[in-house]
Design a protein around this motif. Structure first.
Motif, PDB file in Angstrom:
ATOM      1  N   GLU A 169       0.853  -1.189   0.000  1.00 56.59           N
ATOM      2  CA  GLU A 169       0.000   0.000   0.000  1.00 56.59           C
ATOM      3  C   GLU A 169       0.896   1.250   0.000  1.00 56.59           C
ATOM      4  O   GLU A 169       1.500   1.587   1.026  1.00 56.59           O
ATOM      5  N   PRO A 170       1.032   1.939  -1.135  1.00 54.81           N
ATOM      6  CA  PRO A 170       1.924   3.102  -1.215  1.00 54.81           C
ATOM      7  C   PRO A 170       1.620   4.191  -0.189  1.00 54.81           C
ATOM      8  O   PRO A 170       2.523   4.923   0.219  1.00 54.81           O
ATOM      9  N   SER A 171       0.374   4.292   0.269  1.00 50.96           N
ATOM     10  CA  SER A 171       0.019   5.342   1.235  1.00 50.96           C
ATOM     11  C   SER A 171       0.771   5.197   2.548  1.00 50.96           C
ATOM     12  O   SER A 171       0.902   6.163   3.308  1.00 50.96           O
ATOM     13  N   ILE A 172       1.316   4.004   2.819  1.00 49.83           N
ATOM     14  CA  ILE A 172       2.047   3.773   4.078  1.00 49.83           C
ATOM     15  C   ILE A 172       3.310   4.625   4.149  1.00 49.83           C
ATOM     16  O   ILE A 172       3.794   4.937   5.242  1.00 49.83           O
ATOM     17  N   ASP A 173       3.838   5.045   3.001  1.00 50.47           N
ATOM     18  CA  ASP A 173       5.005   5.939   3.009  1.00 50.47           C
ATOM     19  C   ASP A 173       4.724   7.229   3.787  1.00 50.47           C
ATOM     20  O   ASP A 173       5.666   7.906   4.223  1.00 50.47           O
ATOM     21  N   ALA A 174       3.467   7.583   3.963  1.00 50.35           N
ATOM     22  CA  ALA A 174       3.122   8.819   4.672  1.00 50.35           C
ATOM     23  C   ALA A 174       3.746   8.877   6.059  1.00 50.35           C
ATOM     24  O   ALA A 174       4.134   9.950   6.535  1.00 50.35           O
ATOM     25  N   PHE A 175       3.857   7.722   6.730  1.00 47.68           N
ATOM     26  CA  PHE A 175       4.368   7.707   8.095  1.00 47.68           C
ATOM     27  C   PHE A 175       5.824   8.153   8.194  1.00 47.68           C
ATOM     28  O   PHE A 175       6.286   8.509   9.276  1.00 47.68           O
ATOM     29  N   GLN A 176       6.558   8.118   7.057  1.00 45.50           N
ATOM     30  CA  GLN A 176       7.970   8.488   7.098  1.00 45.50           C
ATOM     31  C   GLN A 176       8.317   9.594   6.100  1.00 45.50           C
ATOM     32  O   GLN A 176       9.470   9.717   5.674  1.00 45.50           O
ATOM     33  N   LEU A 177       7.342  10.414   5.774  1.00 46.88           N
ATOM     34  CA  LEU A 177       7.649  11.591   4.964  1.00 46.88           C
ATOM     35  C   LEU A 177       8.699  12.430   5.690  1.00 46.88           C
ATOM     36  O   LEU A 177       8.556  12.738   6.872  1.00 46.88           O
ATOM     37  N   PRO A 178       9.771  12.808   5.011  1.00 51.15           N
ATOM     38  CA  PRO A 178      10.869  13.493   5.708  1.00 51.15           C
ATOM     39  C   PRO A 178      10.523  14.921   6.121  1.00 51.15           C
ATOM     40  O   PRO A 178       9.888  15.667   5.378  1.00 51.15           O
ATOM     41  N   GLY A 179      10.919  15.248   7.340  1.00 51.84           N
ATOM     42  CA  GLY A 179      10.838  16.633   7.802  1.00 51.84           C
ATOM     43  C   GLY A 179       9.484  17.109   8.279  1.00 51.84           C
ATOM     44  O   GLY A 179       9.307  18.303   8.507  1.00 51.84           O
ATOM     45  N   LEU A 180       8.510  16.197   8.470  1.00 51.82           N
ATOM     46  CA  LEU A 180       7.165  16.656   8.814  1.00 51.82           C
ATOM     47  C   LEU A 180       6.834  16.549  10.307  1.00 51.82           C
ATOM     48  O   LEU A 180       6.329  17.505  10.894  1.00 51.82           O
ATOM     49  N   ILE A 181       7.079  15.400  10.916  1.00 46.61           N
ATOM     50  CA  ILE A 181       6.717  15.213  12.327  1.00 46.61           C
ATOM     51  C   ILE A 181       7.886  15.688  13.179  1.00 46.61           C
ATOM     52  O   ILE A 181       8.980  15.125  13.108  1.00 46.61           O
ATOM     53  N   PRO A 182       7.695  16.712  14.010  1.00 43.77           N
ATOM     54  CA  PRO A 182       8.845  17.343  14.667  1.00 43.77           C
ATOM     55  C   PRO A 182       9.400  16.605  15.876  1.00 43.77           C
ATOM     56  O   PRO A 182      10.579  16.740  16.193  1.00 43.77           O
ATOM     57  N   ASP A 183       8.565  15.822  16.571  1.00 36.46           N
ATOM     58  CA  ASP A 183       9.017  15.238  17.828  1.00 36.46           C
ATOM     59  C   ASP A 183       8.099  14.079  18.214  1.00 36.46           C
ATOM     60  O   ASP A 183       7.138  13.752  17.505  1.00 36.46           O
TER      61      ASP A 183
END
Length: 330
Positions: free
Chosen positions: A95-109
């Motif tokens: 499921e390509p949408s799973i890449d969302a969890f590791q989009l670079p630079g988005l979740i700060p902490d």
């Protein structure tokens, strides 16, 4: 002869459900017991057994006893393994949408990770795995990723340029690190230590927990706390196995999985702080990037984020929610 009516049959089925036998589920994972993935499994086991008064038991098989990452993914999918806690990156091929969890630079902490792990955007992505005979009960974390070098810690984008850097074999990771100007080198996890030692690699993007557990500090000379993305894992159960549970048992499984998210993730944050102290004791430089360096990284990663947002609306929805996060007060 007694005639079995639909009402009698339904009553029998309901009675059977109400007096369901205790259930024992086998949960496998691919890491050692010191890893946060094992901590996730332990916390889930304890919560399930407490909430069910022992009627649901979880037997944990760590350290690849039931297979490696790929074998566990396939085992749960096809029902030869009941459950796993397994890296999300292994499932983006399904499921390509799973890449969302590791989009670079988005979740700060870590606080932001908890928010996103419990978000409706995350749930919409996890529900896609039901198309592959798996039910995702929750998403957890193995550690925020940073940049480890055999030389001095990097303190600018220019310092990163052309460094041979190990990345996990995932297309989005390759895209992200090419955009940052490094020389991304896919490599099996078990080969990283020797590759750093022999100079085959200059660097690795990695979480502090792995620096500690794999003793990379024996070779490394610097850690830059780039925090570019996290290393999440899914808690998964085979769909047929889950559907065989009573509604009450299913509810217990879901409640236990949700209960565990925040304490598990924040325990990794606490562990990171302990590891930083240990690295300082070993005279391994650990540096926090300047505002300028962070801005450079964000600018480099931005086109990659935009590219993946366009691939799937679920990724775009997740990214939009993540962009609203603000760093927690320190």
């Amino acid at each position: 002869m007694m005639r079995i009516t639909a009402g009698v049959l339904m009553g029998a089925l309901l009675s059977t459900a109400a007096w369901a036998e205790p259930v024992t589920l086998r949960l496998g994972h691919a890491v050692f017991e010191q890893h946060p993935i094992h901590d996730t499994a332990i916390r889930f086991k304890e919560a399930v057994e407490r909430l069910s008064d022992g009627d649901i038991k979880i037997d944990i098989f760590p350290s690849r006893q039931l297979g490696d990452v790929k074998e566990l993914m396939e085992g749960v999918q096809f029902g030869t393994v009941d459950m796993t806690v397994n890296s999300t990156s292994a499932y983006s091929t399904l499921e390509p949408s799973i890449d969302a969890f590791q989009l670079p630079g988005l979740i700060p902490d870590y606080e932001g990770f908890v928010t996103m792990a419990k978000s409706p955007e995350a749930r919409a992505i996890m529900d896609k795995l039901e198309n592959h005979m798996m039910v995702a009960l929750g998403v957890y974390d193995g550690g925020q990723r940073h940049f480890l070098t055999v030389g001095a810690p990097v303190e600018s984008l220019a310092d990163m340029h052309h460094k041979k850097t190990r990345v996990a074999p995932n297309k989005m990771f390759l895209d992200a690190w090419q955009a940052a100007g490094v020389n991304p080198t896919p490599m099996a996890y078990g080969e990283v230590y020797s590759a750093l030692e022999t100079g085959t690699l200059d660097a690795v993007e990695i979480n502090l927990t792995s620096i500690e557990s794999e003793k990379y500090y024996e070779i490394a000379k610097g850690v830059s706390l780039t925090g570019h993305y996290f290393w999440p894992s899914f808690l998964l159960i085979n769909q047929i196995k889950f559907n065989s549970l009573t509604p009450e048992q299913q509810d217990i499984m879901r409640r236990a999985a949700d209960e565990v998210v925040e304490p598990q993730v924040m325990a990794v944050k606490d562990l990171d702080e302990q590891i930083k102290v240990h690295l300082d004791e070993l005279n391994i430089p650990v540096v926090a990037p300047s505002a300028e360096f962070r801005a450079e990284l964000q600018a480099a990663f931005a086109p990659v984020v935009q590219k993946y947002e366009a691939i799937d609306p679920l990724i775009a929805d997740f990214a939009a929610a993540a962009k609203q996060l603000t760093p927690a007060a320190q």
